[in-house]
Design an enzyme around this catalytic site. Sequence first.
Site, PDB file in Angstrom:
ATOM      1  N   ASP A 222      40.276  31.564  56.084  1.00  0.00           N
ATOM      2  CA  ASP A 222      40.324  32.939  55.562  1.00  0.00           C
ATOM      3  C   ASP A 222      39.505  33.814  56.513  1.00  0.00           C
ATOM      4  OD1 ASP A 222      40.708  34.448  52.590  1.00  0.00           O
ATOM      5  OD2 ASP A 222      39.053  35.217  53.807  1.00  0.00           O
TER       6      ASP A 222
ATOM      7  N   HIS B 140      34.568  32.643  47.860  1.00  0.00           N
ATOM      8  CA  HIS B 140      33.350  33.463  47.753  1.00  0.00           C
ATOM      9  C   HIS B 140      32.502  33.102  46.528  1.00  0.00           C
ATOM     10  CE1 HIS B 140      34.498  35.892  51.115  1.00  0.00           C
ATOM     11  NE2 HIS B 140      35.585  36.368  50.532  1.00  0.00           N
TER      12      HIS B 140
HETATM   13  N1  Q9C Z   1      37.738  47.425  48.844  1.00  0.00           N
HETATM   14  C1  Q9C Z   1      39.139  37.044  49.868  1.00  0.00           C
HETATM   15  O1  Q9C Z   1      39.823  37.220  50.853  1.00  0.00           O
HETATM   16  N2  Q9C Z   1      35.972  43.338  49.326  1.00  0.00           N
HETATM   17  N3  Q9C Z   1      38.302  37.981  49.412  1.00  0.00           N
HETATM   18  C2  Q9C Z   1      36.605  44.344  50.139  1.00  0.00           C
HETATM   19  C3  Q9C Z   1      37.418  46.637  49.976  1.00  0.00           C
HETATM   20  C4  Q9C Z   1      35.760  42.109  49.902  1.00  0.00           C
HETATM   21  C5  Q9C Z   1      38.191  39.251  50.089  1.00  0.00           C
HETATM   22  C6  Q9C Z   1      36.311  45.695  49.611  1.00  0.00           C
HETATM   23  C7  Q9C Z   1      36.997  41.365  50.259  1.00  0.00           C
HETATM   24  C8  Q9C Z   1      36.980  39.998  49.680  1.00  0.00           C
HETATM   25  C9  Q9C Z   1      39.253  35.796  49.084  1.00  0.00           C
HETATM   26 ZN    ZN Z   2      39.506  36.825  52.759  1.00  0.00          ZN
END
Ligand code: Q9C
Ligand code: ZN
Length: 345
Positions: A194, A158
């Site tokens: 992912d 990201h």
């Molecule tokens: N509290 C990766 O898998 N945020 N990132 C979720 C829920 C975004 C995930 C909020 C999730 C990002 C590397």
């Molecule tokens: Zn992810």
Amino acid sequence: MKVFFDPDQLQHAGQGELSRGRLIPCYENPERSRSILRALEQGKLDSEPPPPLDPGFLASVHSPDYLEFLASAHEDWLATGHEGDALPFAFRPPGDSRVPTAIAGRLAEYAFAVDSPITAHTWRAALASAACAVAGAKELRGSGSEAALALSRPPGHHASTRNYGGYCYLNNAALAAEQLLQDGCRRVAILDVDEHHGNGTQEIFYRRPDVLTVSLHADPEYAFPYFIGFAEECGEAEGHGFNRNVPLPRRSTWTGGYEAALVDALTQTVVPFEPDALVVALGLDAYAADPLAYLALETEDFRALGSTLASRCPFPTLFVLEGGYHVEDLGRNLMAVLDGWRAGR
Ligand code: Q9C
Ligand code: ZN
């Protein structure tokens, strides 16, 4: 298969994140690494720490102002009377162009989400995480290995040129791709499995034809990161045709769409590109029981994913860990991919 991991990565441990309107413990936590290390041990796979990164190398992907910000963000946060984890609480209003100088404003400048705490140890852990990916890249070129694994944590896909979020600070897979190019690859493909779209990786290579970016993920119509990751994003200028997004419906299963989408992406896009190396941005959060799950793969599906990659992609392959938040099963799911990959070669 060489496996890279640095104990410094365990030091990045945020206090909490916002989830569904509540403050909860961070999903992206050191227990993730411990789950994987336990599974490696059971599978008799050793890991080794990567050599430290040449700090100048980060500039092949990230802007100097962003790197400077990350390196001192937590110190700056404390020095101005804040405490705990550095977190943004504002964002740039559309149309305002000023670059803030106060740390609270700089967090707003560089963050694109509020889910990624910067602690006193985040910079060191992010450097170690990136070093794993770069060491993996060097392993493919230097030793001619068929495959390597970077246990990168915090994750990276990201993070873009000058923005962080989604638990990511430095783009590990992008840095690995740059290292592969520097070591003589003419073309590198990044396949991101992912469950979230790899927005940072897409943005970094969007105008370039030498790095193909392909991402399979939950449709941003309903899933993070919401603004990007749609099928019509194909790359720009010289990079046109070298980005492919495959957004998937909610709760897609292996036989109910995922396998077909993967095989299509490999046969129609990755293989015809004829890369000199493949980087797999390996998130395991498409797992049905993952606390952030939008998709619905099972452990045996991860094995099938590994063997599909191995049999259809005859390229030196670097696996770079991304997400995956079901701590108890994370190590097992990673081993399933690796076992499948070995069986498929
Ligand atoms: N509290 C990766 O898998 N945020 N990132 C979720 C829920 C975004 C995930 C909020 C999730 C990002 C590397
Ligand atoms: Zn992810």
